[in-house]
Scaffold this motif. Structure first.
Motif, PDB file in Angstrom:
ATOM      1  N   UNK A 132       9.281  49.623  17.210  1.00 32.89           N
ATOM      2  CA  UNK A 132       8.732  48.344  17.671  1.00 32.89           C
ATOM      3  C   UNK A 132       9.207  47.198  16.773  1.00 32.89           C
ATOM      4  N   UNK A 133       9.315  47.450  15.492  1.00 35.97           N
ATOM      5  CA  UNK A 133       9.746  46.407  14.561  1.00 35.97           C
ATOM      6  C   UNK A 133      11.155  45.914  14.871  1.00 35.97           C
ATOM      7  N   UNK A 134      12.089  46.831  15.150  1.00 35.82           N
ATOM      8  CA  UNK A 134      13.473  46.396  15.376  1.00 35.82           C
ATOM      9  C   UNK A 134      13.616  45.629  16.685  1.00 35.82           C
ATOM     10  N   UNK A 135      12.646  45.763  17.588  1.00 37.84           N
ATOM     11  CA  UNK A 135      12.648  44.976  18.818  1.00 37.84           C
ATOM     12  C   UNK A 135      11.789  43.719  18.678  1.00 37.84           C
ATOM     13  N   UNK A 136      11.276  43.470  17.492  1.00 36.62           N
ATOM     14  CA  UNK A 136      10.486  42.269  17.256  1.00 36.62           C
ATOM     15  C   UNK A 136       9.226  42.221  18.098  1.00 36.62           C
ATOM     16  N   UNK A 137       8.551  43.347  18.247  1.00 41.49           N
ATOM     17  CA  UNK A 137       7.387  43.423  19.123  1.00 41.49           C
ATOM     18  C   UNK A 137       6.081  43.357  18.337  1.00 41.49           C
ATOM     19  N   UNK A 138       5.162  42.484  18.750  1.00 47.21           N
ATOM     20  CA  UNK A 138       3.807  42.510  18.191  1.00 47.21           C
ATOM     21  C   UNK A 138       3.084  43.753  18.686  1.00 47.21           C
ATOM     22  N   UNK A 139       2.119  44.235  17.905  1.00 42.88           N
ATOM     23  CA  UNK A 139       1.474  45.497  18.232  1.00 42.88           C
ATOM     24  C   UNK A 139      -0.039  45.422  18.122  1.00 42.88           C
ATOM     25  N   UNK A 140      -0.708  46.161  19.014  1.00 46.71           N
ATOM     26  CA  UNK A 140      -2.110  46.506  18.847  1.00 46.71           C
ATOM     27  C   UNK A 140      -2.116  47.988  18.510  1.00 46.71           C
ATOM     28  N   UNK A 141      -2.495  48.320  17.296  1.00 51.53           N
ATOM     29  CA  UNK A 141      -2.420  49.694  16.820  1.00 51.53           C
ATOM     30  C   UNK A 141      -3.805  50.331  16.805  1.00 51.53           C
ATOM     31  N   UNK A 142      -3.883  51.521  17.392  1.00 50.64           N
ATOM     32  CA  UNK A 142      -5.131  52.284  17.445  1.00 50.64           C
ATOM     33  C   UNK A 142      -4.857  53.622  16.778  1.00 50.64           C
ATOM     34  N   UNK A 143      -5.062  53.708  15.452  1.00 51.77           N
ATOM     35  CA  UNK A 143      -4.670  54.913  14.700  1.00 51.77           C
ATOM     36  C   UNK A 143      -5.365  56.172  15.215  1.00 51.77           C
ATOM     37  N   UNK A 144      -4.616  57.260  15.202  1.00 50.66           N
ATOM     38  CA  UNK A 144      -5.192  58.558  15.505  1.00 50.66           C
ATOM     39  C   UNK A 144      -6.100  58.937  14.347  1.00 50.66           C
ATOM     40  N   UNK A 145      -7.409  59.059  14.576  1.00 50.31           N
ATOM     41  CA  UNK A 145      -8.351  59.204  13.463  1.00 50.31           C
ATOM     42  C   UNK A 145      -8.294  60.550  12.750  1.00 50.31           C
ATOM     43  N   UNK A 146      -7.639  61.545  13.367  1.00 50.55           N
ATOM     44  CA  UNK A 146      -7.603  62.876  12.772  1.00 50.55           C
ATOM     45  C   UNK A 146      -6.237  63.211  12.170  1.00 50.55           C
ATOM     46  N   UNK A 147      -5.397  62.195  11.995  1.00 47.34           N
ATOM     47  CA  UNK A 147      -4.095  62.421  11.372  1.00 47.34           C
ATOM     48  C   UNK A 147      -4.287  62.831   9.917  1.00 47.34           C
ATOM     49  N   UNK A 148      -3.369  63.633   9.403  1.00 48.62           N
ATOM     50  CA  UNK A 148      -3.469  64.135   8.032  1.00 48.62           C
ATOM     51  C   UNK A 148      -3.626  62.994   7.039  1.00 48.62           C
ATOM     52  N   UNK A 149      -4.623  63.110   6.169  1.00 50.18           N
ATOM     53  CA  UNK A 149      -4.896  62.106   5.130  1.00 50.18           C
ATOM     54  C   UNK A 149      -5.144  60.713   5.719  1.00 50.18           C
ATOM     55  N   UNK A 150      -5.473  60.678   7.009  1.00 48.31           N
ATOM     56  CA  UNK A 150      -5.728  59.399   7.698  1.00 48.31           C
ATOM     57  C   UNK A 150      -4.558  58.430   7.495  1.00 48.31           C
ATOM     58  N   UNK A 151      -3.340  58.977   7.503  1.00 47.26           N
ATOM     59  CA  UNK A 151      -2.176  58.138   7.207  1.00 47.26           C
ATOM     60  C   UNK A 151      -1.917  57.080   8.270  1.00 47.26           C
TER      61      UNK A 151
END
Length: 361
Positions: free
Chosen positions: A273-292
């Protein structure tokens, strides 16, 4: 350096994609960086991964068992036989350098490098370093980071960016898809929703509920990449105006279409998304390892390229709030897009390889 270089990229797409991006560079410039050959080391179950169907170099498949559960006590016995096969294979191929992309599947290649005193390099995709990086950082000659790591981890390395596959890189490095948003309030804003290869029911449901707001449905056009498992379920609930796609092998047209992305906060999706210059709404996966994923989202939000929603439900309240705010103030998206592009590094793959094998620092 003579011999061959091996890229251990096995676990998930988040490890495989940047590993393949590094392999693309090394395959073209093997001799330039002092190697005879380049190989990818990946799990047998990844044979159908899109990035490994037509790889840039030979893939060496292995079947190292995953650690955890009832296997913990007998893991050394399950590990030793495939590891011995790995040792024989690597010695035959004259592996002199190993690049570990993280995840348990990189363990045999990393142990080989340590035991036989080969050069070890590590790539860390997330703001919270994974266990492999934390455990083996002291054995690595150099470590490349995609993003700044959280302060509590004191691991030396260089922040370069997440390596990106050639087929995803945009033809022109600009944010033309957002430049027209400020010209008038009647512009439609295209929203690309990404739940990952397996999909994300939470994201799909949240979007569908948000579309029940007439102001949002009249201003925004949504394209949902649901994942194959959730396609039928989402298609039945969606309106005719919503574009539903199960999976896209070529993501470039989708990024070029979008003005805004709603997604999980895995490092790979963020980097693209960054290389396309796109703004983001991020909804983190809450069960990802170490909450990364939460740490990744927080970093992007702090920099101003994204906003984050930390929720385990499909309640659309926060999402609706953002979309209604931007409905008549799309210049905010344009500015977020500028920040997004400024944080990108389209040359991260080449720079990572150069840092590992030519930069003396």
């Amino acid at each position: 350096m003579n011999g061959s270089v091996l890229i251990a990229a096995g676990g998930t797409g988040g490890h495989i994609s940047p590993g393949v991006a590094l392999a693309e560079v090394l395959s073209e410039k093997t001799k330039h960086f002092g190697f005879e050959s380049v190989y990818i080391h990946s799990l047998l179950r990844n044979q159908n991964n899109p990035d490994l169907i037509n790889p840039p170099c030979q893939v060496l498949w292995h079947n190292i068992p995953q650690l955890g559960g009832f296997k913990t006590l007998i893991y050394p016995f399950l590990f030793i036989f495939p590891f011995l096969k790995t040792i024989i294979q690597f010695r035959k191929l004259k592996i002199e350098a190993v690049i570990g992309m993280g995840g348990y599947s990189s363990l045999p290649a990393i142990l080989y490098a340590i035991l036989f005193r080969k050069s070890l390099y590590l790539c860390e995709q997330n703001c919270v370093p994974g266990k492999i990086t934390r455990i083996f950082s002291k054995f690595a000659k150099k470590i490349a980071f995609s993003f700044p790591i959280v302060e509590e981890f004191k691991i030396p390395g260089k922040i370069i960016g997440n390596p990106i596959r050639k087929r995803v890189i945009p033809e022109h490095l600009n944010i033309r898809q957002n430049e027209n948003l400020h010209e008038g309030k009647k512009n439609t804003i295209n929203v690309l929703v990404l739940g990952g290869s397996q999909g994300a029911r939470q994201l799909n449901q949240m979007i569908l509920k948000a579309m029940e707001n007439s102001d949002i449905s009249s201003k925004y056009k949504f394209r949902l990449l649901t994942g194959t498992n959730l396609y039928d379920e989402t298609k039945k609930k969606a309106s005719d105006e919503t574009e539903i796609i199960s999976y896209a092998n070529d993501m470039k047209p989708n990024y070029e279409w979008a003005n805004l992305v709603v997604a999980r906060s895995g490092a790979g999706v963020i980097a693209e998304c960054l290389v396309f210059g796109l703004p983001m709404i991020l909804i983190p996966y809450p069960f990802a390892a170490d909450n990364h994923q939460k740490a990744n989202a927080n970093y992007l939000e702090k920099e101003g390229a994204a906003v984050s929603i930390h929720s385990t439900s499909d309640d659309p309240t926060s999402l609706v709030k953002y979309l209604l705010t931007w409905k008549d103030h799309s210049e905010v998206l344009r500015e977020m897009g500028h920040v997004s592009l400024a944080l990108s590094n389209v040359n991260a793959a080449y720079q990572t390889i150069s840092y590992f094998f030519t930069d003396p620092r």
